[in-house]
Design a protein around this motif. Structure first.
Motif, PDB file in Angstrom:
ATOM      1  N   ASP A 226       0.843  -1.205   0.000  1.00 55.72           N
ATOM      2  CA  ASP A 226       0.000   0.000   0.000  1.00 55.72           C
ATOM      3  C   ASP A 226       0.877   1.253   0.000  1.00 55.72           C
ATOM      4  OD1 ASP A 226       0.847   0.467   2.619  1.00 55.72           O
ATOM      5  OD2 ASP A 226      -0.930  -0.468   3.503  1.00 55.72           O
ATOM      6  N   ASP A 227       0.260   2.414   0.124  1.00 56.40           N
ATOM      7  CA  ASP A 227       1.066   3.639  -0.002  1.00 56.40           C
ATOM      8  C   ASP A 227       1.909   3.923   1.240  1.00 56.40           C
ATOM      9  OD1 ASP A 227      -0.933   4.404   1.642  1.00 56.40           O
ATOM     10  OD2 ASP A 227      -1.710   6.015   0.366  1.00 56.40           O
ATOM     11  N   ARG A 228       1.805   3.066   2.278  1.00 59.52           N
ATOM     12  CA  ARG A 228       2.717   3.199   3.422  1.00 59.52           C
ATOM     13  C   ARG A 228       3.838   2.146   3.366  1.00 59.52           C
ATOM     14  NH1 ARG A 228       1.038   6.511   7.693  1.00 59.52           N
ATOM     15  NH2 ARG A 228       3.253   6.506   8.141  1.00 59.52           N
ATOM     16  N   THR A 229       3.896   1.395   2.270  1.00 61.34           N
ATOM     17  CA  THR A 229       5.001   0.429   2.123  1.00 61.34           C
ATOM     18  C   THR A 229       6.255   1.204   1.719  1.00 61.34           C
ATOM     19  OG1 THR A 229       3.426  -1.241   1.376  1.00 61.34           O
ATOM     20  CG2 THR A 229       5.771  -1.684   0.981  1.00 61.34           C
ATOM     21  N   LYS A 230       7.274   1.136   2.566  1.00 61.80           N
ATOM     22  CA  LYS A 230       8.512   1.867   2.264  1.00 61.80           C
ATOM     23  C   LYS A 230       9.514   0.969   1.559  1.00 61.80           C
ATOM     24  CE  LYS A 230       7.590   5.897   3.147  1.00 61.80           C
ATOM     25  NZ  LYS A 230       7.460   6.624   4.373  1.00 61.80           N
ATOM     26  N   LEU A 231       9.469  -0.307   1.878  1.00 67.79           N
ATOM     27  CA  LEU A 231      10.464  -1.187   1.302  1.00 67.79           C
ATOM     28  C   LEU A 231       9.950  -2.615   1.205  1.00 67.79           C
ATOM     29  CD1 LEU A 231      14.004  -0.605   1.307  1.00 67.79           C
ATOM     30  CD2 LEU A 231      13.523  -2.902   2.089  1.00 67.79           C
ATOM     31  N   VAL A 232      10.284  -3.250   0.102  1.00 72.95           N
ATOM     32  CA  VAL A 232       9.980  -4.671  -0.080  1.00 72.95           C
ATOM     33  C   VAL A 232      11.338  -5.358  -0.197  1.00 72.95           C
ATOM     34  CG1 VAL A 232       8.863  -6.388  -1.552  1.00 72.95           C
ATOM     35  CG2 VAL A 232       7.876  -4.078  -1.348  1.00 72.95           C
ATOM     36  N   SER A 233      11.572  -6.387   0.615  1.00 73.21           N
ATOM     37  CA  SER A 233      12.859  -7.064   0.569  1.00 73.21           C
ATOM     38  C   SER A 233      12.623  -8.554   0.385  1.00 73.21           C
ATOM     39  CB  SER A 233      13.649  -6.782   1.854  1.00 73.21           C
ATOM     40  OG  SER A 233      14.976  -7.232   1.687  1.00 73.21           O
ATOM     41  N   VAL A 234      12.960  -9.050  -0.796  1.00 74.61           N
ATOM     42  CA  VAL A 234      12.659 -10.449  -1.107  1.00 74.61           C
ATOM     43  C   VAL A 234      13.878 -11.179  -1.657  1.00 74.61           C
ATOM     44  CG1 VAL A 234      10.173 -10.332  -1.534  1.00 74.61           C
ATOM     45  CG2 VAL A 234      11.775  -9.739  -3.358  1.00 74.61           C
ATOM     46  N   VAL A 235      13.839 -12.475  -1.453  1.00 70.91           N
ATOM     47  CA  VAL A 235      14.922 -13.313  -1.922  1.00 70.91           C
ATOM     48  C   VAL A 235      14.677 -13.654  -3.400  1.00 70.91           C
ATOM     49  CG1 VAL A 235      13.876 -15.551  -1.249  1.00 70.91           C
ATOM     50  CG2 VAL A 235      16.340 -15.278  -1.166  1.00 70.91           C
ATOM     51  N   HIS A 236      15.736 -13.598  -4.196  1.00 68.90           N
ATOM     52  CA  HIS A 236      15.609 -13.915  -5.626  1.00 68.90           C
ATOM     53  C   HIS A 236      15.382 -15.416  -5.798  1.00 68.90           C
ATOM     54  CE1 HIS A 236      17.153 -12.369  -9.803  1.00 68.90           C
ATOM     55  NE2 HIS A 236      16.009 -12.984  -9.891  1.00 68.90           N
ATOM     56  N   VAL A 237      16.213 -16.205  -5.055  1.00 75.14           N
ATOM     57  CA  VAL A 237      16.111 -17.664  -5.071  1.00 75.14           C
ATOM     58  C   VAL A 237      16.199 -18.140  -3.623  1.00 75.14           C
ATOM     59  CG1 VAL A 237      17.324 -19.796  -5.672  1.00 75.14           C
ATOM     60  CG2 VAL A 237      17.179 -17.939  -7.346  1.00 75.14           C
ATOM     61  N   SER A 238      15.251 -18.968  -3.205  1.00 77.24           N
ATOM     62  CA  SER A 238      15.247 -19.462  -1.820  1.00 77.24           C
ATOM     63  C   SER A 238      16.355 -20.481  -1.594  1.00 77.24           C
ATOM     64  CB  SER A 238      13.893 -20.100  -1.509  1.00 77.24           C
ATOM     65  OG  SER A 238      14.028 -21.035  -0.455  1.00 77.24           O
TER      66      SER A 238
ATOM     67  N   ALA B 214       5.412  -3.711  -9.391  1.00 73.75           N
ATOM     68  CA  ALA B 214       4.238  -3.391  -8.561  1.00 73.75           C
ATOM     69  C   ALA B 214       4.630  -2.451  -7.417  1.00 73.75           C
ATOM     70  CB  ALA B 214       3.632  -4.679  -8.010  1.00 73.75           C
ATOM     71  N   ALA B 215       5.781  -2.708  -6.795  1.00 71.53           N
ATOM     72  CA  ALA B 215       6.217  -1.870  -5.662  1.00 71.53           C
ATOM     73  C   ALA B 215       6.481  -0.439  -6.121  1.00 71.53           C
ATOM     74  CB  ALA B 215       7.466  -2.475  -5.027  1.00 71.53           C
ATOM     75  N   HIS B 216       7.113  -0.322  -7.275  1.00 65.88           N
ATOM     76  CA  HIS B 216       7.458   1.019  -7.752  1.00 65.88           C
ATOM     77  C   HIS B 216       6.219   1.855  -8.065  1.00 65.88           C
ATOM     78  CE1 HIS B 216      11.933   0.115  -8.880  1.00 65.88           C
ATOM     79  NE2 HIS B 216      11.713   0.194  -7.594  1.00 65.88           N
ATOM     80  N   LYS B 217       5.143   1.200  -8.464  1.00 68.23           N
ATOM     81  CA  LYS B 217       3.898   1.950  -8.748  1.00 68.23           C
ATOM     82  C   LYS B 217       3.416   2.664  -7.492  1.00 68.23           C
ATOM     83  CE  LYS B 217       2.071  -0.514 -12.702  1.00 68.23           C
ATOM     84  NZ  LYS B 217       1.647  -1.902 -12.927  1.00 68.23           N
ATOM     85  N   LEU B 218       3.788   2.105  -6.320  1.00 62.76           N
ATOM     86  CA  LEU B 218       3.380   2.733  -5.054  1.00 62.76           C
ATOM     87  C   LEU B 218       4.574   3.408  -4.362  1.00 62.76           C
ATOM     88  CD1 LEU B 218       0.858   0.022  -3.961  1.00 62.76           C
ATOM     89  CD2 LEU B 218       0.340   2.423  -4.367  1.00 62.76           C
ATOM     90  N   ASN B 219       5.625   3.641  -5.135  1.00 62.71           N
ATOM     91  CA  ASN B 219       6.818   4.341  -4.625  1.00 62.71           C
ATOM     92  C   ASN B 219       7.575   3.605  -3.527  1.00 62.71           C
ATOM     93  OD1 ASN B 219       6.651   6.567  -6.348  1.00 62.71           O
ATOM     94  ND2 ASN B 219       5.024   7.442  -5.054  1.00 62.71           N
ATOM     95  N   ALA B 220       7.355   2.307  -3.421  1.00 63.44           N
ATOM     96  CA  ALA B 220       8.134   1.530  -2.452  1.00 63.44           C
ATOM     97  C   ALA B 220       9.442   1.109  -3.120  1.00 63.44           C
ATOM     98  CB  ALA B 220       7.356   0.303  -2.009  1.00 63.44           C
ATOM     99  N   LYS B 221      10.503   1.065  -2.337  1.00 63.24           N
ATOM    100  CA  LYS B 221      11.792   0.600  -2.853  1.00 63.24           C
ATOM    101  C   LYS B 221      11.884  -0.919  -2.686  1.00 63.24           C
ATOM    102  CE  LYS B 221      12.920   4.869  -3.409  1.00 63.24           C
ATOM    103  NZ  LYS B 221      12.227   5.405  -4.598  1.00 63.24           N
ATOM    104  N   VAL B 222      12.750  -1.528  -3.510  1.00 62.19           N
ATOM    105  CA  VAL B 222      12.872  -2.982  -3.453  1.00 62.19           C
ATOM    106  C   VAL B 222      14.339  -3.405  -3.318  1.00 62.19           C
ATOM    107  CG1 VAL B 222      12.402  -5.180  -4.615  1.00 62.19           C
ATOM    108  CG2 VAL B 222      10.811  -3.260  -4.871  1.00 62.19           C
TER     109      VAL B 222
END
Ligand code: PMP
Length: 407
Positions: free
Chosen positions: A163-175, A190-198
């Motif tokens: 949502d618009d309060r998401t500041k950062l998404v941190s995900v693993v490329h490969v588990s 998707a994150a960038h559409k809401l201005n969240a960094k990844v």
């Protein structure tokens, strides 16, 4: 090497040619750390034999040489990730330090109470705990993207968490625990559409295929040298220049400063602003040698070989009713996590080792996903390009003996 000749490639890795517990070593713990080709061992020795000195101190020839080698290595990593500038590459100790750096700089400066940070249920502890601590410190919320029984990230659920309060998404490329490949391109878009960094944790991805941070458009990408046929204690953080420029420094001390007085300090420019203290110079040189080595191979055929090893392992596993595979994502790398029904993973690991087969057992630093499967851990065989079909067969011969012993 032109084309792909695994016997020739194995000669580049002297450690593979040995016996363990009276059996030829079958090293299937590549997701924990990879072995080092002679080219990396030689580069480390050559650096210490001929060039060793401190960097960026400039007053003498050896220091110039060490600085040159260290900065050349940065350019090697820049090109390896296709970053647009070498100052976007920050040396770290590895993936863990890269994530902590971003959590404590970008995170501390940008994440506040009421904001949220999103990770996934399959993260390594190093991509959980730094965000958990940041959220505790800031009053932000940690949200977790669910993963299905096959070990696949639920993208539709991610969209609901964002949502618009998401500041950062941190995900693993490969588990590392399951081998699943995540749709990071879609997550980033998707994150960038809401201005969240990844931030993308690339620890398990870099060894398998080429990464292009500009095409991905991720804001941060982190990896460890030791999972990429390079030395331990060295890794890199890629960050977009504008973000790195705006973030506060991480650690304080020598190298990262411009001017110091008792009334105040100004900080060095990128990338040095994030590199306090004497760095791991030999490690950087060794990592560059590892990248050169990898790039001297035909990477397409490496991937094809790894896929063939996994396919063969899965075929063999399907013949054994007692084997339960954990993580059967459609898109996965050459990692096979499994259980032998009725046997504890640690006992299986010990008995495999007695037959010369090195695997990892346990929770693989991903306790939450193990909890989801209601298991204490798995046995994990992780294959890379220097493994052979015969070694996969040796694993299954050993598993059959384990079965006779334990079941
Ligand atoms: N993330 C993943 C996916 C990993 O596999 C690992 C290493 N097992 C890490 C992070 C941490 O890497 P390091 O211990 O090299 O910092």
């Amino acid at each position: 090497h032109k084309g792909f000749d695994v016997d020739l490639i194995r000669k580049d890795f002297p450690i593979l040619d040995q016996e363990v517990n009276g059996h030829p070593l079958v090293y299937l713990d590549n997701a924990a750390t990879t072995q080092k080709p002679q080219a990396v061992i030689d580069a480390l020795a050559a650096y210490y034999q001929a060039d060793n000195s401190n960097v960026h101190r400039g007053a003498h020839t050896l220091s110039d040489r060490a600085t040159q080698a260290f900065e050349d290595a940065r350019v090697v990593v820049q090109k390896f990730l296709n970053a647009s500038a070498s100052e976007e590459i920050i040396w770290t100790r590895g993936t863990t330090e890269g994530i902590n750096l971003v959590a404590q700089t970008y995170g501390r400066a940008n994440v506040q109470a009421g904001d949220n940070v999103i990770i996934s249920a399959m993260e390594h502890h190093s991509n959980i705990v730094p965000w958990q601590m940041l959220c505790e410190q800031s009053g932000a919320e940690l949200r977790v993207i669910p993963v299905n029984d096959k070990g696949e990230l639920q993208f539709e659920e991610f969209l609901k968490l964002l949502d618009d309060r998401t500041k950062l998404v941190s995900v693993v490329h490969v588990s590392n625990a399951l081998g699943s490949i995540n749709p990071v391109e879609d997550i980033i878009e998707a994150a960038h559409k809401l201005n969240a960094k990844v931030l993308v944790d690339g620890a398990q991805a870099v060894a398998h295929w080429t990464i292009d941070v500009q095409a991905l458009d991720c804001d941060f990408y982190v990896f460890s040298g030791h999972k990429l046929y390079g030395p331990t204690g060295i890794g890199a953080l890629y960050g977009k220049k504008a973000l790195l420029d705006a973030m506060p420094p991480y650690q304080f001390g020598g190298e990262m400063i411009e001017q110091v007085s008792f009334t105040g300090t100004t900080f060095n420019k990128l990338p040095y602003k994030y590199e306090a203290g004497t760095p791991n110079i030999a490690g950087a040189v060794g990592l560059a040698a590892a990248i050169h080595y990898l790039e001297s191979l035909d990477r397409e055929s490496l991937i094809a070989h790894e896929d063939a090893l996994l396919a063969h392992a899965q075929t063999r596993a399907a013949e054994i009713p007692e084997i339960q595979l954990i993580g059967t994502a459609e898109k996965k790398v050459s990692v096979m996590s499994f259980l032998i029904k009725g046997a504890h993973p640690h006992d299986v690991g010990t008995l495999l080792d007695q037959q010369g087969v090195a695997v990892r057992t346990g929770h693989h630093c991903a306790m939450p996903i193990m909890e989801q499967y209601c298991i204490p851990g798995t046995v994990r065989a992780s294959f890379t390009f220097y493994n052979t079909i015969e070694e996969v067969d040796a694993l299954f011969d050993a598993i059959n003996k384990v079965k006779m012993f334990l079941l």
